[in-house]
Design a protein around this motif. Structure first.
Motif, PDB file in Angstrom:
ATOM      1  N   ASN A 194      -8.530   9.659  -1.978  1.00 39.79           N
ATOM      2  CA  ASN A 194      -7.375  10.494  -1.674  1.00 39.79           C
ATOM      3  C   ASN A 194      -6.128   9.685  -1.972  1.00 39.79           C
ATOM      4  O   ASN A 194      -6.211   8.482  -2.266  1.00 39.79           O
ATOM      5  N   GLN A 195      -4.961  10.318  -1.971  1.00 41.46           N
ATOM      6  CA  GLN A 195      -3.755   9.629  -2.413  1.00 41.46           C
ATOM      7  C   GLN A 195      -2.519  10.444  -2.045  1.00 41.46           C
ATOM      8  O   GLN A 195      -2.635  11.585  -1.643  1.00 41.46           O
ATOM      9  N   ARG A 196      -1.373   9.799  -2.219  1.00 42.02           N
ATOM     10  CA  ARG A 196      -0.118  10.527  -2.052  1.00 42.02           C
ATOM     11  C   ARG A 196       0.094  11.383  -3.299  1.00 42.02           C
ATOM     12  O   ARG A 196      -0.202  10.955  -4.407  1.00 42.02           O
ATOM     13  N   LEU A 247      10.984  12.854   8.057  1.00 41.73           N
ATOM     14  CA  LEU A 247      10.388  12.699   6.729  1.00 41.73           C
ATOM     15  C   LEU A 247      11.456  13.055   5.700  1.00 41.73           C
ATOM     16  O   LEU A 247      12.302  13.920   5.929  1.00 41.73           O
ATOM     17  N   HIS A 257       1.590   8.508   4.704  1.00 35.61           N
ATOM     18  CA  HIS A 257       3.022   8.350   4.965  1.00 35.61           C
ATOM     19  C   HIS A 257       3.793   8.495   3.659  1.00 35.61           C
ATOM     20  O   HIS A 257       3.205   8.499   2.580  1.00 35.61           O
ATOM     21  N   LEU A 292       2.669   8.100  13.018  1.00 34.61           N
ATOM     22  CA  LEU A 292       1.402   8.635  13.517  1.00 34.61           C
ATOM     23  C   LEU A 292       0.785   7.613  14.470  1.00 34.61           C
ATOM     24  O   LEU A 292       0.687   6.433  14.138  1.00 34.61           O
ATOM     25  N   VAL A 296       2.789  14.820  -0.142  1.00 34.50           N
ATOM     26  CA  VAL A 296       1.645  15.239   0.691  1.00 34.50           C
ATOM     27  C   VAL A 296       0.448  14.331   0.394  1.00 34.50           C
ATOM     28  O   VAL A 296       0.502  13.478  -0.485  1.00 34.50           O
ATOM     29  N   THR A 297      -0.652  14.530   1.129  1.00 33.25           N
ATOM     30  CA  THR A 297      -1.938  13.893   0.804  1.00 33.25           C
ATOM     31  C   THR A 297      -2.804  14.877   0.028  1.00 33.25           C
ATOM     32  O   THR A 297      -2.893  16.046   0.413  1.00 33.25           O
ATOM     33  N   ASN A 330       0.857  -1.197   0.000  1.00 40.06           N
ATOM     34  CA  ASN A 330       0.000   0.000   0.000  1.00 40.06           C
ATOM     35  C   ASN A 330       0.890   1.242   0.000  1.00 40.06           C
ATOM     36  O   ASN A 330       1.666   1.449   0.938  1.00 40.06           O
ATOM     37  N   PHE A 331       0.763   2.063  -1.036  1.00 33.49           N
ATOM     38  CA  PHE A 331       1.541   3.312  -1.090  1.00 33.49           C
ATOM     39  C   PHE A 331       0.799   4.357  -0.258  1.00 33.49           C
ATOM     40  O   PHE A 331       0.167   5.266  -0.784  1.00 33.49           O
ATOM     41  N   GLU A 332       0.908   4.198   1.064  1.00 32.58           N
ATOM     42  CA  GLU A 332       0.112   4.940   2.041  1.00 32.58           C
ATOM     43  C   GLU A 332      -0.062   6.425   1.701  1.00 32.58           C
ATOM     44  O   GLU A 332       0.925   7.131   1.485  1.00 32.58           O
ATOM     45  N   SER A 333      -1.299   6.904   1.733  1.00 39.17           N
ATOM     46  CA  SER A 333      -1.517   8.320   1.415  1.00 39.17           C
ATOM     47  C   SER A 333      -1.191   9.222   2.601  1.00 39.17           C
ATOM     48  O   SER A 333      -1.139  10.438   2.440  1.00 39.17           O
ATOM     49  N   LEU A 369       2.356  14.805   5.379  1.00 38.01           N
ATOM     50  CA  LEU A 369       2.687  13.424   5.717  1.00 38.01           C
ATOM     51  C   LEU A 369       3.622  13.356   6.929  1.00 38.01           C
ATOM     52  O   LEU A 369       4.327  14.320   7.236  1.00 38.01           O
ATOM     53  N   TYR A 370       3.634  12.190   7.556  1.00 35.59           N
ATOM     54  CA  TYR A 370       4.514  11.906   8.691  1.00 35.59           C
ATOM     55  C   TYR A 370       4.949  10.453   8.586  1.00 35.59           C
ATOM     56  O   TYR A 370       4.178   9.605   8.127  1.00 35.59           O
ATOM     57  N   ALA A 371       6.135  10.132   9.065  1.00 36.09           N
ATOM     58  CA  ALA A 371       6.551   8.726   9.096  1.00 36.09           C
ATOM     59  C   ALA A 371       5.894   7.990  10.263  1.00 36.09           C
ATOM     60  O   ALA A 371       5.707   6.784  10.220  1.00 36.09           O
TER      61      ALA A 371
END
Lengths: 284, 284, 284, 284
Positions: free
Chosen positions: D181-183, D138, B268, D218, D164-165, B263-266, D214-216
């Motif tokens: 939503n997505q990266r 990050l 992270h 959470l 970002v998201t 999963n290309f986390e949205s 984004l954060y590594a």
């Protein structure tokens, strides 16, 4: 097989879609008040099978496609799905004429006065080994980049990466025997290609100037030939850039060009690089 | 266009090549005294246009091809050019049968009792949007990996990367509204595929289990559908791995399998990942 | 600068987080009824600055990190954030001992009895040019892959990609002058490295067997040296695989190994490749 | 550890090298008669550890470095090894001032009146989770591109890719619940950065305008926060481009800028893309 036939949406399906869509808010079509126009908006990195025209033949390959249009300051968003519809509906093999047509159709369908279209794909040429005459395919990375501006003027840029052998003149000169050589990339970029200049022309120019050209299939007599040919024809990264630039400058179909050479040095873990940007003998 | 026709070397050219070669030392054919056999020797990363069979149809694409054979301890080297000759001469579209045939021809031509053949290529499927029925192509990365051993037994491994949407159950559960979702890759690997299991079968399994499948072209009613479908169907990376593994385990054509989800986390800048390796209901 | 100091969460922040978290459902911790255990679940592709130990020194670099644990069939999900916490909290430079410790801490923190940890990073070594003695850095791609199993046994795999020069014996033999040569990758993989075998040891083995080693900085006398050295020392892809395999087989610190050679052929647009898998003289 | 100390060639080694070199022909220094100047010649893709300055701190990372100079029409070649010498000798952490100095030293050492220097590297920033306050690193991709021209004028371009998201306003509006939503990547390019504008400033601008940053790391209360924050703050690819462009246009340290947004769409297998090029309020 023609990839495009199954993709032509039937009229029935289209009108059903239109009916369903009309009940759903069209956010993209709403007005924007930030007063900032967008230079390019669209889709990027779409993989798509394409057919490239070459002298009456057709080469089948797979492209990465980017498509964009300019968006006026008061329009909220572009209708992204239309880019994909336009691409799907394009049945003709790609040559300069059909590429222009696809670009124009895209701009019209997106109701835009400016747009860009880019395709990147591997392109295959049948090559004949220099001594035995055995044939094989060699692959080249190609980039076609078209733009239409508000006046309707279209330019088509053409870029080809030609892999070749380069052999170092310094190494040859200073060593008792041998000379380091390596695979190199000659990248030719022509910004506004005249009609009649196509991918194979740029490949021919680059291969003619290299220490040696490459082949997927060489028998021993061929291997002897290319080894000696490269040793007889040493070129610095600078030499190859200059010789290719001179050939492009002489070509009546070339206006502005860029030549880049990257040698994947066999004695280092980095590349040697040279670049010349210039103008052809043509004036606009 | 058929890429292979122009590549069939004419008999005349071949015999000329043979005559010229005979005068030149054949270093590869000499004896080696180190007493170390080589597991795999061959060519790697050869780009080649290929045609893939699918239900009577043919899909044209471009593959990266690796070919190798085992080399006995007393043989100095393999004749590398023969790999390319064998590949060029293969005219048939790729299905399980013709892939086996190509593998066998390669081993025979290289005078080897073991060999491997791998092709990696994008593969296109026409998909129909869930509400409006508009069609578009989706691209999947496929890997075919065949091996023939000294007994002549052939196995064909099949790997497909299926891009899908995943939606996070934790994010949905703990939030007042919304839920983070993202593009994910479901990678299915079947080590020794039974006859009758082909690329589209693996794609169907992965897409059925995802929060939602992907499409290149969605109109607004379709976008509403896939958004709600994903929200109604949240899955952790672990859930998707388990559900796809269960489906593979039930499939009578699957012996050993590996399921990987990325999963290309949205939320992270790294991926969540899960992997299950298992055996199907088939026993050998 | 120590990247880790600012990352140690203060006790106050941690307990505040715990308080807030307790009010929010813990979906991952719930039970799963599918009766399918997960082999590996975790994070993938996390970029992180790391410090690698070497003979009392420390080399600073940037790694891509993958971390996973096994998940019991009745556990819904892993607590992904704990992987990142464990990585952030690890302050020591990476050597075999601290890598094992990080692996053990990860498994403990994730309440798992099995786990894997992988780091991939460029690694720099100061090299001295063969004639003039000028120094420069050369970069190597390294992969450290550790696993802990249910019995607590830990194995550490070590892989190094060593770029070198290879020169073709056939081309040298059959040509009047010259010989094609190119950059090659020697990839050494040791599955369960004994204490005392570290990155620089594998690099030394590969470089000793190559036609010539590489340097970022060579003056003309050095270039003459490496050119002649490679011509005096021609090796097929098969030769280099055999010579490196023989060296690994003699090494008392190596149990199982894999040697792969990839020559980025200067006369083709594809690679020549050879692979030998074997066992060292050590028995477990 | 300081990578540069061991690389400073000792005076003795240098003079020995000079003596040995003088007996060997200097092919690069010979004259060329083609009358074609070279725009850029140098080294490309050299991996090198670098230290980047930030507010009194230093961030250690690994860069890909390209270095080039202009070459007069009558000079055969550049002395490539000098680029590596200059890079090795540069001990200072990289900030705008030391980057300019390195560029000037390179041009001087290569006896050139023009030159370019580019470094691409991952850059790490410690981020604090929005609710629990836990910290993590990050990673951002950065490109520094400097040029010195014949008049001695230096410009430094700065590019940062900020992940970002993004959350789709259309999907939110038309769906009963949820929203895809997505990266996304926000790429900010500033051509001629004024003193005082550095990497962290561009990162802050991009993160402020995104649906969420984004954060590594959470924890659950943070995940709830970023999920709801993105849902409350939907943005088309066009919206994000406009909002970031507006922020750059207001910044007194920015002359010319380019904003690119790429959304890795969670419902497609391709990206949505938007680009705005503009000028800041500063005039030169």
């Amino acid at each position: 097989m023609n990839f495009r036939d199954p993709l032509a949406a039937s009229p029935a399906a289209s009108s059903a879609a239109a009916a369903q869509s009309s009940a759903i808010p069209d956010v993209q079509a709403s007005r924007d008040s930030r007063r900032i126009a967008i230079d390019r908006v669209g889709v990027k990195g779409l993989r798509h099978p394409v057919r490239i025209a070459r002298d009456g033949e057709v080469v089948t390959t797979v492209a990465q496609v980017d498509m964009s249009v300019g968006l006026a300051h008061d329009r909220k968003g572009a209708h992204m799905s239309r880019f994909v519809e336009v691409l799907n509906a394009h049945g003709a093999a790609i040559d300069a004429a059909s590429f222009r047509e696809l670009l124009a159709t895209m701009a019209r369908r997106l109701e835009a006065d400016r747009g860009t279209l880019e395709m990147r794909f591997p392109y295959f040429v049948t090559k004949t080994a220099p001594v035995t005459g055995v044939t094989s395919l060699l692959d080249y990375d190609v980039r076609l980049a078209g733009a239409v501006d508000a006046s309707g003027a279209v330019t088509i840029g053409l870029q080809v990466v030609v892999p070749v052998t380069s052999l170092c003149p310094c190494s040859k000169e200073i060593s008792e025997y041998g000379a380091h050589n390596q695979r190199s990339h000659v990248t030719l970029t022509v910004d506004d290609a005249r009609e009649g200049l196509w991918i194979d022309d740029l490949i021919a120019i680059a291969e003619r100037e290299a220490s040696s050209e490459l082949y997927a299939l060489l028998k021993r007599p061929d291997e002897k030939y290319v080894t000696e040919r490269a040793y007889d024809n040493p070129k610095f990264v600078e030499d190859l850039a200059r010789d290719v630039a001179a050939a492009l400058a002489r070509d009546a179909r070339v206006r502005a060009y860029k030549v880049e050479i990257e040698n994947f040095e066999s004695i280092h873990n980095h590349s040697a690089y040279a670049c010349i940007e210039g103008r052809g003998t043509v004036t606009a």
